[in-house]
Design a protein around this motif. Structure first.
Motif, mmCIF file in Angstrom:
data_model
loop_
_atom_site.group_PDB
_atom_site.id
_atom_site.type_symbol
_atom_site.label_atom_id
_atom_site.label_comp_id
_atom_site.label_asym_id
_atom_site.label_seq_id
_atom_site.Cartn_x
_atom_site.Cartn_y
_atom_site.Cartn_z
ATOM 1 N N LEU A 11 -22.061 55.707 -33.971
ATOM 2 C CA LEU A 11 -20.997 54.758 -34.327
ATOM 3 C C LEU A 11 -19.627 55.341 -34.002
ATOM 4 O O LEU A 11 -18.717 54.632 -33.595
ATOM 5 N N GLU A 12 -19.500 56.649 -34.167
ATOM 6 C CA GLU A 12 -18.232 57.306 -33.825
ATOM 7 C C GLU A 12 -17.973 57.194 -32.314
ATOM 8 O O GLU A 12 -16.855 56.837 -31.892
ATOM 9 N N ILE A 13 -18.994 57.474 -31.512
ATOM 10 C CA ILE A 13 -18.855 57.389 -30.055
ATOM 11 C C ILE A 13 -18.548 55.944 -29.651
ATOM 12 O O ILE A 13 -17.660 55.680 -28.839
ATOM 13 N N ALA A 14 -19.267 55.009 -30.272
ATOM 14 C CA ALA A 14 -19.064 53.590 -29.961
ATOM 15 C C ALA A 14 -17.632 53.175 -30.268
ATOM 16 O O ALA A 14 -16.960 52.544 -29.452
ATOM 17 N N ALA A 15 -17.143 53.571 -31.438
ATOM 18 C CA ALA A 15 -15.782 53.211 -31.848
ATOM 19 C C ALA A 15 -14.756 53.833 -30.902
ATOM 20 O O ALA A 15 -13.764 53.209 -30.540
ATOM 21 N N SER A 40 -13.859 51.444 -41.165
ATOM 22 C CA SER A 40 -13.058 52.568 -41.662
ATOM 23 C C SER A 40 -12.818 53.640 -40.605
ATOM 24 O O SER A 40 -11.995 54.533 -40.809
ATOM 25 N N ILE A 41 -13.539 53.583 -39.480
ATOM 26 C CA ILE A 41 -13.277 54.588 -38.436
ATOM 27 C C ILE A 41 -12.763 53.963 -37.131
ATOM 28 O O ILE A 41 -12.588 54.648 -36.138
ATOM 29 N N ILE A 216 -13.072 61.393 -39.299
ATOM 30 C CA ILE A 216 -13.733 60.859 -38.100
ATOM 31 C C ILE A 216 -12.766 59.955 -37.344
ATOM 32 O O ILE A 216 -12.633 60.029 -36.128
ATOM 33 N N ARG A 217 -12.062 59.119 -38.109
ATOM 34 C CA ARG A 217 -11.142 58.171 -37.497
ATOM 35 C C ARG A 217 -10.047 58.890 -36.688
ATOM 36 O O ARG A 217 -9.644 58.442 -35.625
ATOM 37 N N ALA A 218 -9.597 60.023 -37.205
ATOM 38 C CA ALA A 218 -8.556 60.771 -36.493
ATOM 39 C C ALA A 218 -9.048 61.174 -35.095
ATOM 40 O O ALA A 218 -8.306 61.092 -34.112
ATOM 41 N N ARG A 219 -10.317 61.589 -35.018
ATOM 42 C CA ARG A 219 -10.890 61.942 -33.707
ATOM 43 C C ARG A 219 -10.975 60.717 -32.797
ATOM 44 O O ARG A 219 -10.678 60.777 -31.614
ATOM 45 N N GLY A 291 -11.963 66.203 -26.749
ATOM 46 C CA GLY A 291 -10.651 66.534 -26.218
ATOM 47 C C GLY A 291 -10.698 67.379 -24.961
ATOM 48 O O GLY A 291 -9.779 68.130 -24.673
ATOM 49 N N THR A 292 -11.789 67.259 -24.197
ATOM 50 C CA THR A 292 -11.904 68.059 -22.985
ATOM 51 C C THR A 292 -11.744 67.206 -21.738
ATOM 52 O O THR A 292 -12.232 66.088 -21.683
ATOM 53 N N PRO A 293 -11.054 67.772 -20.728
ATOM 54 C CA PRO A 293 -10.871 67.006 -19.500
ATOM 55 C C PRO A 293 -12.157 66.835 -18.696
ATOM 56 O O PRO A 293 -12.334 65.850 -18.008
ATOM 57 N N GLU A 294 -13.081 67.799 -18.787
ATOM 58 C CA GLU A 294 -14.309 67.669 -18.007
ATOM 59 C C GLU A 294 -15.487 67.234 -18.873
ATOM 60 O O GLU A 294 -15.565 67.540 -20.040
#
Ligand SMILES: Nc1ncnc2c1ncn2[C@@H]1O[C@H](COP(=O)(O)OP(=O)(O)OP(=O)(O)O)[C@@H](O)[C@H]1O
Ligand SMILES: [Mg+2]
Ligand SMILES: [Zn+2]
Length: 297
Positions: A11-15, A40-41, A216-219, A291-294
Protein backbone atom coordinates in the motif's frame (compact mmCIF):
# COMPACT_ATOMS: atom_id res chain seq x y z
CA UNK A 1 2.69 -10.01 11.38
CA UNK A 2 4.35 -11.32 8.25
CA UNK A 3 1.36 -11.04 5.91
CA UNK A 4 0.25 -7.66 7.11
CA UNK A 5 3.75 -6.27 6.67
CA UNK A 6 3.44 -7.31 3.03
CA UNK A 7 0.16 -5.47 2.56
CA UNK A 8 1.39 -2.39 4.36
CA UNK A 9 4.48 -2.23 2.18
CA UNK A 10 2.42 -2.78 -0.98
CA UNK A 11 0.00 0.00 0.00
CA UNK A 12 2.93 2.31 0.69
CA UNK A 13 4.42 1.62 -2.76
CA UNK A 14 0.99 2.02 -4.37
CA UNK A 15 0.40 5.35 -2.64
CA UNK A 16 3.86 6.60 -3.56
CA UNK A 17 3.66 5.81 -7.28
CA UNK A 18 -0.09 5.76 -7.89
CA UNK A 19 -0.02 2.02 -8.62
CA UNK A 20 -2.90 -0.45 -8.54
CA UNK A 21 -2.82 -3.15 -5.91
CA UNK A 22 -4.75 -6.30 -5.09
CA UNK A 23 -4.64 -8.02 -1.70
CA UNK A 24 -5.41 -11.72 -1.70
CA UNK A 25 -5.96 -13.54 1.58
CA UNK A 26 -8.28 -15.44 3.91
CA UNK A 27 -11.08 -13.91 6.01
CA UNK A 28 -9.86 -11.86 8.92
CA UNK A 29 -6.39 -11.19 7.54
CA UNK A 30 -6.91 -7.44 7.83
CA UNK A 31 -7.36 -6.56 4.15
CA UNK A 32 -10.38 -4.33 4.65
CA UNK A 33 -8.94 -2.73 7.76
CA UNK A 34 -5.64 -1.79 6.12
CA UNK A 35 -7.32 -0.54 2.93
CA UNK A 36 -9.50 1.75 5.03
CA UNK A 37 -6.41 3.20 6.64
CA UNK A 38 -4.84 4.01 3.27
CA UNK A 39 -5.97 7.68 3.26
CA UNK A 40 -3.70 8.32 6.23
CA UNK A 41 -0.61 7.72 4.07
CA UNK A 42 -1.74 9.30 0.79
CA UNK A 43 0.20 12.32 -0.49
CA UNK A 44 -1.68 15.64 -0.70
CA UNK A 45 -3.17 16.72 -4.02
CA UNK A 46 -1.08 19.08 -6.10
CA UNK A 47 -2.85 22.24 -7.23
CA UNK A 48 -3.45 20.84 -10.73
CA UNK A 49 -4.84 17.62 -9.34
CA UNK A 50 -7.06 19.53 -6.93
CA UNK A 51 -8.47 21.63 -9.77
CA UNK A 52 -9.21 18.57 -11.92
CA UNK A 53 -10.81 16.68 -9.06
CA UNK A 54 -12.93 19.64 -8.00
CA UNK A 55 -14.09 20.10 -11.57
CA UNK A 56 -15.33 16.54 -11.95
CA UNK A 57 -17.05 16.60 -8.57
CA UNK A 58 -18.82 19.79 -9.48
CA UNK A 59 -20.01 18.28 -12.79
CA UNK A 60 -21.49 15.48 -10.69
CA UNK A 61 -23.19 18.04 -8.46
CA UNK A 62 -21.16 16.84 -5.49
CA UNK A 63 -19.73 20.20 -4.56
CA UNK A 64 -21.98 22.45 -2.49
CA UNK A 65 -22.90 26.07 -3.18
CA UNK A 66 -20.05 27.21 -0.97
CA UNK A 67 -17.81 25.31 -3.37
CA UNK A 68 -14.22 25.36 -2.32
CA UNK A 69 -11.31 23.48 -3.77
CA UNK A 70 -11.19 19.77 -2.94
CA UNK A 71 -7.82 19.31 -1.28
CA UNK A 72 -7.80 15.72 -0.08
CA UNK A 73 -7.46 12.77 -2.44
CA UNK A 74 -10.79 11.14 -3.16
CA UNK A 75 -11.31 7.73 -1.59
CA UNK A 76 -14.34 5.89 -2.93
CA UNK A 77 -15.47 2.44 -1.88
CA UNK A 78 -18.63 1.45 -3.74
CA UNK A 79 -20.51 -1.68 -2.65
CA UNK A 80 -20.27 -4.77 -4.85
CA UNK A 81 -23.91 -4.45 -5.89
CA UNK A 82 -23.05 -1.28 -7.87
CA UNK A 83 -24.32 -1.04 -11.47
CA UNK A 84 -22.18 -0.52 -14.56
CA UNK A 85 -23.53 3.00 -14.99
CA UNK A 86 -22.92 4.00 -11.38
CA UNK A 87 -19.35 2.74 -11.65
CA UNK A 88 -18.20 4.07 -15.01
CA UNK A 89 -20.76 6.81 -15.54
CA UNK A 90 -23.64 7.33 -17.94
CA UNK A 91 -27.38 7.77 -17.85
CA UNK A 92 -29.69 9.97 -19.90
CA UNK A 93 -27.79 13.09 -19.02
CA UNK A 94 -24.39 11.38 -18.71
CA UNK A 95 -23.02 11.71 -15.21
CA UNK A 96 -19.55 10.79 -13.99
CA UNK A 97 -19.37 7.43 -12.23
CA UNK A 98 -17.31 6.24 -9.27
CA UNK A 99 -14.21 5.83 -11.46
CA UNK A 100 -14.32 9.55 -12.25
CA UNK A 101 -15.26 10.59 -8.73
CA UNK A 102 -12.07 8.83 -7.63
CA UNK A 103 -10.02 10.74 -10.20
CA UNK A 104 -6.57 11.43 -8.72
CA UNK A 105 -7.51 9.30 -5.74
CA UNK A 106 -8.39 5.78 -4.71
CA UNK A 107 -11.13 3.42 -5.86
CA UNK A 108 -11.37 0.62 -3.31
CA UNK A 109 -13.23 -2.47 -4.49
CA UNK A 110 -13.52 -4.76 -1.49
CA UNK A 111 -14.30 -8.41 -2.31
CA UNK A 112 -13.58 -7.94 -6.01
CA UNK A 113 -15.08 -11.25 -7.27
CA UNK A 114 -18.44 -10.29 -5.77
CA UNK A 115 -18.80 -7.46 -8.28
CA UNK A 116 -20.82 -8.18 -11.40
CA UNK A 117 -18.75 -9.52 -14.25
CA UNK A 118 -19.96 -6.73 -16.53
CA UNK A 119 -18.84 -4.13 -14.01
CA UNK A 120 -15.34 -5.58 -14.01
CA UNK A 121 -15.33 -5.64 -17.79
CA UNK A 122 -16.42 -2.04 -18.34
CA UNK A 123 -13.61 -0.82 -16.09
CA UNK A 124 -10.91 -2.28 -18.25
CA UNK A 125 -10.69 0.34 -20.97
CA UNK A 126 -10.89 3.34 -18.60
CA UNK A 127 -8.14 1.83 -16.45
CA UNK A 128 -5.92 1.62 -19.49
CA UNK A 129 -6.71 5.09 -20.80
CA UNK A 130 -7.21 6.85 -17.45
CA UNK A 131 -10.36 8.42 -18.80
CA UNK A 132 -13.74 7.23 -19.90
CA UNK A 133 -15.86 8.04 -22.92
CA UNK A 134 -19.58 7.82 -22.38
CA UNK A 135 -21.55 7.64 -25.61
CA UNK A 136 -25.24 8.22 -25.85
CA UNK A 137 -27.43 8.61 -28.94
CA UNK A 138 -26.58 12.27 -29.43
CA UNK A 139 -23.61 13.00 -27.25
CA UNK A 140 -20.27 11.56 -26.38
CA UNK A 141 -18.65 12.86 -23.22
CA UNK A 142 -15.16 12.31 -21.89
CA UNK A 143 -14.53 12.24 -18.17
CA UNK A 144 -11.16 11.78 -16.49
CA UNK A 145 -10.67 8.53 -14.57
CA UNK A 146 -7.12 8.49 -13.31
CA UNK A 147 -7.65 6.44 -10.19
CA UNK A 148 -5.56 4.06 -8.16
CA UNK A 149 -7.40 0.76 -7.87
CA UNK A 150 -7.15 -1.02 -4.54
CA UNK A 151 -8.90 -4.38 -4.52
CA UNK A 152 -9.24 -7.26 -2.13
CA UNK A 153 -10.28 -10.86 -2.55
CA UNK A 154 -10.19 -14.25 -0.88
CA UNK A 155 -8.21 -16.95 -2.67
CA UNK A 156 -11.40 -19.03 -3.13
CA UNK A 157 -15.13 -18.85 -2.23
CA UNK A 158 -14.65 -20.42 1.24
CA UNK A 159 -11.57 -18.28 1.79
CA UNK A 160 -9.14 -20.94 2.94
CA UNK A 161 -7.46 -22.19 -0.21
CA UNK A 162 -3.76 -22.76 0.57
CA UNK A 163 -4.32 -21.83 4.21
CA UNK A 164 -1.67 -23.17 6.61
CA UNK A 165 -4.16 -24.38 9.24
CA UNK A 166 -7.68 -24.49 7.85
CA UNK A 167 -9.04 -26.72 5.15
CA UNK A 168 -10.53 -25.36 1.95
CA UNK A 169 -13.96 -26.89 1.36
CA UNK A 170 -14.44 -25.68 -2.21
CA UNK A 171 -15.24 -28.40 -4.72
CA UNK A 172 -13.15 -29.11 -7.81
CA UNK A 173 -13.43 -26.42 -10.46
CA UNK A 174 -14.94 -23.94 -8.02
CA UNK A 175 -11.68 -22.16 -7.27
CA UNK A 176 -10.84 -21.94 -10.95
CA UNK A 177 -14.22 -20.46 -11.81
CA UNK A 178 -13.95 -17.96 -8.97
CA UNK A 179 -10.54 -16.73 -10.13
CA UNK A 180 -11.51 -16.63 -13.80
CA UNK A 181 -14.12 -14.01 -13.03
CA UNK A 182 -11.45 -11.46 -12.22
CA UNK A 183 -8.40 -12.82 -13.99
CA UNK A 184 -9.37 -12.04 -17.57
CA UNK A 185 -10.62 -8.51 -17.19
CA UNK A 186 -8.56 -7.07 -14.40
CA UNK A 187 -5.78 -9.01 -12.79
CA UNK A 188 -3.28 -8.40 -15.56
CA UNK A 189 -3.79 -4.66 -15.22
CA UNK A 190 -2.88 -4.58 -11.55
CA UNK A 191 0.70 -3.65 -10.73
CA UNK A 192 1.05 -5.18 -7.29
CA UNK A 193 -0.36 -8.52 -6.13
CA UNK A 194 0.09 -9.22 -2.42
CA UNK A 195 -0.79 -12.37 -0.57
CA UNK A 196 -1.72 -12.17 3.07
CA UNK A 197 -1.55 -14.73 5.82
CA UNK A 198 -3.91 -14.66 8.79
CA UNK A 199 -3.19 -12.99 12.11
CA UNK A 200 -3.24 -15.21 15.15
CA UNK A 201 -4.03 -13.73 18.54
CA UNK A 202 -0.46 -14.37 19.72
CA UNK A 203 1.01 -12.58 16.75
CA UNK A 204 -1.34 -9.68 17.20
CA UNK A 205 -0.34 -9.12 20.80
CA UNK A 206 3.38 -9.55 20.19
CA UNK A 207 3.50 -7.14 17.29
CA UNK A 208 6.64 -5.10 17.35
CA UNK A 209 6.21 -1.38 17.54
CA UNK A 210 4.87 -0.35 14.16
CA UNK A 211 5.76 2.72 12.19
CA UNK A 212 3.11 5.40 12.42
CA UNK A 213 1.09 6.49 9.41
CA UNK A 214 2.80 9.88 9.60
CA UNK A 215 6.23 8.28 9.25
CA UNK A 216 5.12 6.26 6.23
CA UNK A 217 3.33 9.24 4.74
CA UNK A 218 6.48 11.35 4.98
CA UNK A 219 8.29 8.81 2.78
CA UNK A 220 5.38 8.72 0.35
CA UNK A 221 5.30 12.50 0.06
CA UNK A 222 9.05 12.66 -0.60
CA UNK A 223 8.78 9.99 -3.28
CA UNK A 224 5.92 11.92 -4.90
CA UNK A 225 8.02 15.09 -4.87
CA UNK A 226 10.76 13.30 -6.80
CA UNK A 227 8.12 12.31 -9.34
CA UNK A 228 6.71 15.85 -9.62
CA UNK A 229 10.21 17.03 -10.41
CA UNK A 230 10.73 14.20 -12.92
CA UNK A 231 7.50 14.92 -14.78
CA UNK A 232 7.47 18.70 -14.42
CA UNK A 233 7.69 19.22 -18.19
CA UNK A 234 5.08 16.59 -18.99
CA UNK A 235 1.50 17.69 -19.16
CA UNK A 236 -0.88 15.52 -17.16
CA UNK A 237 1.67 13.08 -15.80
CA UNK A 238 1.89 13.19 -12.02
CA UNK A 239 3.29 9.87 -10.90
CA UNK A 240 5.23 6.81 -12.03
CA UNK A 241 2.12 4.75 -12.73
CA UNK A 242 1.07 7.32 -15.34
CA UNK A 243 4.35 7.17 -17.22
CA UNK A 244 3.77 6.38 -20.91
CA UNK A 245 5.57 3.40 -22.46
CA UNK A 246 7.96 5.60 -24.42
CA UNK A 247 9.35 7.14 -21.22
CA UNK A 248 9.87 3.91 -19.32
CA UNK A 249 13.14 2.97 -21.03
CA UNK A 250 14.67 6.34 -20.36
CA UNK A 251 13.44 6.79 -16.79
CA UNK A 252 13.41 3.27 -15.35
CA UNK A 253 17.01 2.38 -16.04
CA UNK A 254 18.16 -0.91 -14.58
CA UNK A 255 21.63 -2.40 -14.48
CA UNK A 256 22.76 -5.52 -16.36
CA UNK A 257 22.18 -7.84 -13.41
CA UNK A 258 18.67 -6.49 -12.98
CA UNK A 259 17.93 -6.86 -16.66
CA UNK A 260 19.10 -10.48 -16.66
CA UNK A 261 17.00 -11.24 -13.60
CA UNK A 262 13.95 -9.65 -15.11
CA UNK A 263 14.46 -11.40 -18.44
CA UNK A 264 14.61 -14.78 -16.70
CA UNK A 265 11.48 -13.98 -14.70
CA UNK A 266 9.67 -12.87 -17.85
CA UNK A 267 10.51 -16.12 -19.63
CA UNK A 268 9.67 -18.38 -16.71
CA UNK A 269 6.40 -16.63 -15.92
CA UNK A 270 5.47 -15.85 -19.50
CA UNK A 271 4.99 -12.15 -18.80
CA UNK A 272 3.83 -9.67 -21.43
CA UNK A 273 5.60 -6.50 -22.54
CA UNK A 274 2.99 -4.57 -20.58
CA UNK A 275 3.85 -6.51 -17.44
CA UNK A 276 7.54 -5.79 -18.05
CA UNK A 277 6.89 -2.05 -18.15
CA UNK A 278 4.76 -2.25 -15.04
CA UNK A 279 7.53 -4.01 -13.11
CA UNK A 280 9.95 -1.27 -14.15
CA UNK A 281 7.59 1.49 -13.03
CA UNK A 282 7.05 -0.16 -9.66
CA UNK A 283 10.83 -0.55 -9.34
CA UNK A 284 11.20 3.16 -10.00
CA UNK A 285 8.72 3.89 -7.21
CA UNK A 286 10.58 1.63 -4.78
CA UNK A 287 13.80 3.49 -5.63
CA UNK A 288 11.99 6.83 -5.13
CA UNK A 289 10.83 5.67 -1.69
CA UNK A 290 14.41 4.81 -0.85
CA UNK A 291 15.47 8.18 -2.25
CA UNK A 292 17.95 6.64 -4.66
CA UNK A 293 18.56 7.77 -8.22
CA UNK A 294 19.22 4.25 -9.49
CA UNK A 295 17.02 1.20 -9.43
CA UNK A 296 18.81 -1.53 -7.52
CA UNK A 297 17.96 -5.23 -7.50
N1 LIG B 1 -2.96 -6.00 13.19
C1 LIG B 1 -4.20 -5.94 13.68
N2 LIG B 1 -4.43 -5.32 14.85
C2 LIG B 1 -5.67 -5.24 15.37
N3 LIG B 1 -6.78 -5.76 14.80
C3 LIG B 1 -6.62 -6.40 13.64
C4 LIG B 1 -5.34 -6.52 13.02
N4 LIG B 1 -5.52 -7.19 11.85
C5 LIG B 1 -6.82 -7.47 11.76
N5 LIG B 1 -7.50 -7.01 12.84
C6 LIG B 1 -8.96 -7.13 13.08
O1 LIG B 1 -9.36 -8.36 12.51
C7 LIG B 1 -10.66 -8.25 11.97
C8 LIG B 1 -10.68 -8.72 10.53
O2 LIG B 1 -10.03 -7.83 9.71
P1 LIG B 1 -10.60 -7.45 8.28
O3 LIG B 1 -12.07 -7.32 8.32
O4 LIG B 1 -9.83 -6.30 7.77
O5 LIG B 1 -10.24 -8.78 7.47
P2 LIG B 1 -10.39 -9.08 5.93
O6 LIG B 1 -9.05 -9.52 5.48
O7 LIG B 1 -11.00 -7.94 5.25
O8 LIG B 1 -11.34 -10.34 5.93
P3 LIG B 1 -12.50 -10.77 4.90
O9 LIG B 1 -11.80 -11.52 3.79
O10 LIG B 1 -13.38 -11.65 5.70
O11 LIG B 1 -13.17 -9.52 4.45
C9 LIG B 1 -11.09 -6.78 12.08
O12 LIG B 1 -11.98 -6.64 13.14
C10 LIG B 1 -9.79 -6.07 12.35
O13 LIG B 1 -10.03 -4.94 13.15
MG1 LIG C 1 -12.78 -7.67 4.31
ZN1 LIG D 1 -12.06 -22.72 -0.49
Amino acid sequence: MQGQENIKRALEIAAAGGHNVIMIGPPGAGKTMLAKRLPSILPPLTLNEALETTKIHSVAGKVGADATLITTRPYRSPHHTISDVALVGGGGNPQPGEISLSHNGVLFLDELPEFKRTVLEVMRQPMEERRVTISRAKVSIDYPANFMLVASMNPCPCGYYNHPEKECVCGPGVVQRYLSKVSGPLLDRIDLHVEVVPVSFDQMTTLRKNETSDEIRARVVKAREMQSERFKDQKNIYCNAMMPANMVKEICVINDAGRTLLKTAMERLGLSARAYDRILKVSRTIADLAGTPEIKN
